[in-house]
Design a protein around this motif. Structure first.
Motif, PDB file in Angstrom:
ATOM      1  N   LEU A 189      10.119  49.011  62.416  1.00 29.79           N
ATOM      2  CA  LEU A 189       9.164  49.126  61.358  1.00 29.79           C
ATOM      3  C   LEU A 189       9.206  50.633  60.775  1.00 29.79           C
ATOM      4  CD1 LEU A 189       6.317  47.186  62.596  1.00 29.79           C
ATOM      5  CD2 LEU A 189       7.305  46.567  60.738  1.00 29.79           C
ATOM      6  N   ASP A 190       9.641  51.638  61.522  1.00 31.16           N
ATOM      7  CA  ASP A 190       9.813  52.921  60.990  1.00 31.16           C
ATOM      8  C   ASP A 190      10.989  53.207  60.235  1.00 31.16           C
ATOM      9  OD1 ASP A 190       7.427  53.931  62.284  1.00 31.16           O
ATOM     10  OD2 ASP A 190       8.350  54.674  63.997  1.00 31.16           O
ATOM     11  N   LYS A 191      11.825  52.305  60.397  1.00 25.70           N
ATOM     12  CA  LYS A 191      13.053  52.167  59.521  1.00 25.70           C
ATOM     13  C   LYS A 191      12.712  51.541  58.289  1.00 25.70           C
ATOM     14  CE  LYS A 191      17.358  51.425  60.823  1.00 25.70           C
ATOM     15  NZ  LYS A 191      17.776  52.599  60.887  1.00 25.70           N
ATOM     16  N   GLY A 192      11.658  51.061  58.178  1.00 22.89           N
ATOM     17  CA  GLY A 192      11.181  50.704  56.532  1.00 22.89           C
ATOM     18  C   GLY A 192      11.315  49.081  56.311  1.00 22.89           C
ATOM     19  N   ILE A 193      11.462  48.197  57.493  1.00 24.52           N
ATOM     20  CA  ILE A 193      11.481  46.726  57.239  1.00 24.52           C
ATOM     21  C   ILE A 193      10.062  46.330  57.049  1.00 24.52           C
ATOM     22  CG2 ILE A 193      13.708  46.732  58.632  1.00 24.52           C
ATOM     23  CD1 ILE A 193      11.458  45.053  60.457  1.00 24.52           C
ATOM     24  N   PRO A 234      -0.060  48.112  58.250  1.00 18.00           N
ATOM     25  CA  PRO A 234      -0.800  47.296  57.476  1.00 18.00           C
ATOM     26  C   PRO A 234      -0.278  46.357  56.463  1.00 18.00           C
ATOM     27  CG  PRO A 234      -1.744  49.238  56.742  1.00 18.00           C
ATOM     28  CD  PRO A 234      -0.526  49.595  57.806  1.00 18.00           C
ATOM     29  N   ASN A 235       0.778  46.796  55.957  1.00 20.44           N
ATOM     30  CA  ASN A 235       1.488  46.033  54.807  1.00 20.44           C
ATOM     31  C   ASN A 235       2.567  45.015  55.306  1.00 20.44           C
ATOM     32  OD1 ASN A 235      -0.008  46.963  52.603  1.00 20.44           O
ATOM     33  ND2 ASN A 235       1.158  48.982  52.469  1.00 20.44           N
ATOM     34  N   ALA A 236       2.841  45.158  56.522  1.00 19.46           N
ATOM     35  CA  ALA A 236       3.948  44.408  57.216  1.00 19.46           C
ATOM     36  C   ALA A 236       3.408  43.129  57.321  1.00 19.46           C
ATOM     37  CB  ALA A 236       4.582  45.237  58.493  1.00 19.46           C
ATOM     38  N   MET A 237       4.251  42.184  57.370  1.00 17.50           N
ATOM     39  CA  MET A 237       3.733  40.574  57.277  1.00 17.50           C
ATOM     40  C   MET A 237       4.449  40.267  58.884  1.00 17.50           C
ATOM     41  SD  MET A 237       6.204  38.124  54.858  1.00 17.50           S
ATOM     42  CE  MET A 237       6.303  37.067  56.293  1.00 17.50           C
ATOM     43  N   THR A 238       3.922  39.146  59.395  1.00 20.87           N
ATOM     44  CA  THR A 238       4.297  38.555  60.558  1.00 20.87           C
ATOM     45  C   THR A 238       4.072  37.053  60.566  1.00 20.87           C
ATOM     46  OG1 THR A 238       2.042  38.711  61.471  1.00 20.87           O
ATOM     47  CG2 THR A 238       3.966  40.226  62.110  1.00 20.87           C
TER      48      THR A 238
END
Length: 582
Positions: free
Chosen positions: A223-227, A281-285
């Motif tokens: 996630l820190d890489k930007g995915i 918060p913008n990441a989806m799962t």
């Protein structure tokens, strides 16, 4: 005093108006699930990297190959890519056996290639979703190498072990093992380890908080890489009942129920949300295999529970070899009961194919020359007009079909090969098995992408890792690119239509003509806009009763060259219509 009365009256009017407004907004949101998120509106394109595009001639698709096709991917109109595993792996299960979660498999390239790919996607407005495979690791992961070296090793409890001096452990069935045994004897420590999948995929012990924290660190790394999110592979099996009770005979036929009901599963997901997902918060799962019922699926994605975002259940694709095994009426009922559970909150995925399924044309349509294009377009219409996030598998946009291999030597998949050799040990009917695999094998959906009519379909200049479907000279992207009426351009049109009409994302779904054995008909309604979707799932003409008045209505999409309203009560074979109802 008069002024005071006026002020009170104005104040009450404002309060009353606000309450009415709030009430109306609440009702609207409740009736159509209008909590807008990018991942609800997205069309997600799944890429199987091993089979997408090879850049260096070694016969294996790679990251540079995907990079070379980013403009094609962008041209589809999709919003995000779900990329199957690209992590370091010995490749026993095509990358779902991971030996290092922070490195890229050499077949696919380097971390630098990944960074270029991610940057290229984001520059084109495409988000990237990665597989998170943490129910199990590879037996070549350093954790497992350490764990099997000694019973006292600090990594021992990262996996599930049973000491041999206690006798054989309670029987557990394995998806991929030749003998269907999920406990594998391991001599170095005179113990058995658990593997629900291949014996080279030992199950991780989620009951160990140290293991959970390792996984959370891995998630933060990516996630820190930007995915932009994760699809949680086989996570429904992560929590185990470590008392290992006896299970009823035949339980493997209801494996989601007995393997997916771990006692602490939702505790772990809520912890994952607190420790990781809430910070992005913008990441989806996406919850793969979310339960055995709509109620179960809701538990994974109910916003109040703070777990995951999108439920990806299997009931709609677990219909046997083809749709006729279940019947369209039951198929419609499955989608309708899930929609009913999710109409006010939570969110579903809508899909008909992925890397674990045969091609959608063969399962739900027809691959005959007469109906391949029509049925493919009809199925795309379905996926893109139902309520839920559309997941679409690479190759389906050009109407790729099952390869129908004749020999076990043509198959590379651990699932097919282990079942074949297990059956051979028992003296089973191998010819019948191979005939069945022509319809059901996972590798039907994994053959190389058919780019053009050149050698190996333009996928590679070398020998492809898996045989190319022999129909590539007539079914390929280049041919379809130049045909305005092709399956490819129809897919682009329906994707564009979904974006043009928010009703297709958030609108209320209503099933029509429920008992019709050939036609799936429904309406979508939102804020005064109403669309009628008519889909003939058969190779025959079919009558349909909609109860919808067609006066002043117009067809906004059809998979036939010419279509008129004429109070449509008869649909042509595999016809798909979207009608804007006035």
């Amino acid at each position: 005093m008069k002024n005071l009365h006026v002020k009170i009256a104005i104040y009450l009017t404002i309060i009353f108006s606000f309450n009415m407004s709030y009430s109306q907004v609440t009702v609207t949101k409740s009736s159509s699930n209008l909590d807008k998120k990018w991942w609800k509106e997205a069309v997600i394109y799944q890429i199987y990297p091993r089979s997408f595009k090879d850049s260096n001639g070694d016969g294996v698709g790679d990251l540079k190959g995907i990079i070379s096709k980013l403009d094609y991917i962008k041209s589809l109109g999709i919003d995000a890519v779900w990329l199957n595993p690209i992590y370091e792996s010995p490749n026993d299960d095509n990358g779902y056996d991971i030996s290092n979660y922070r490195e890229i498999m050499k077949d696919f390239g380097t971390m630098e290639d990944f960074d270029v790919l991610l940057k290229g996607m984001h520059a084109r407005g495409i988000k990237l979703i990665m597989d998170l495979v943490v129910n199990h690791s590879s037996d070549e992961h350093e954790w497992f190498k350490q764990a099997r070296s000694s019973r006292d090793n600090k990594y021992r409890d990262y996996y599930h072990w049973w000491p041999a001096e206690k006798g054989k452990p309670t029987y557990r069935w394995s998806f991929f093992d030749v003998n269907s045994e999920a406990w594998k004897y391991d001599a170095p420590t005179n113990s058995y380890y658990l593997h629900y999948f291949s014996q080279k995929q030992p199950d991780l012990n989620w009951e160990n908080p140290k293991l959970r924290n390792e996984v959370y660190d891995i998630m933060r790394f990516w996630l820190d890489k930007g995915i932009d999110g994760f699809r949680m592979d086989a996570f429904q099996f992560a929590s185990k009942d470590t008392t290992w009770p006896e299970l009823p005979k035949g339980y493997e036929k209801q494996i989601e129920k007995y393997y997916g009901k771990g006692p602490h599963l939702h505790e772990y997901l809520q912890e994952m949300n607190r420790e990781v997902l809430s910070k992005y918060p913008n990441a989806m799962t996406v919850a793969e295999g979310a339960g055995t019922s709509p109620k179960d699926a809701m538990e994974f994605v109910d916003p109040d529970r703070k777990e995951l975002n999108i439920a990806y259940h299997f009931e709609s694709v677990s219909v046997g070899d083809c749709l006729s095994d279940l019947g369209l009426v039951k198929f419609k009922n499955i989608f309708s009961k899930y929609d009913e559970e999710f109409k006010d909150k939570g969110w579903l995925s809508i899909f008909l194919a992925n890397h674990d399924q045969p091609r959608m044309i063969n399962k739900f349509g027809s691959d005959t020359p007469e109906f391949r294009e029509l049925s493919s377009k009809m199925l795309s219409t379905f996926v893109l007009t139902m309520r839920g996030t559309s997941f679409y598998y690479n190759g389906d946009e050009i109407g790729m079909t099952n390869a129908k291999f004749n020999s076990i030597d043509d198959y590379q998949d651990v699932d097919t090969r282990n079942k074949y050799f297990g059956l051979k040990q028992k003296g089973g009917d191998l010819s019948a098995f191979l005939e069945g695999q022509k319809q059901t094998s996972r590798e039907n959906g994994r053959t190389p992408f058919q780019w053009d009519a050149s050698k190996n379909a333009g996928f590679t200049t070398g020998k492809p890792w898996l045989k190319v479907n022999q129909n590539y000279t007539t079914v390929n992207a280049e041919i379809e690119e130049n045909n305005p009426n092709s399956i490819l351009n129809y897919f682009r049109k329906i994707v564009k239509l979904r974006k043009q009409y928010p009703v297709l994302v958030y609108g209320k779904y209503t099933l029509l003509d429920k008992e019709n054995p050939k036609v799936f008909a429904y309406t979508r309604e939102l804020e005064g806009k109403k669309l009628l979707v008519l889909l003939n799932f058969s190779s025959d003409s079919a009558n349909v009763k909609t109860g919808v008045e067609f006066e002043n209505s117009k067809i906004i999409s059809s998979n036939y060259p010419t279509s008129t309203i004429n109070n449509r009560s008869v649909l042509r074979p595999y016809e798909a219509l979207i009608v804007e109802v006035k």
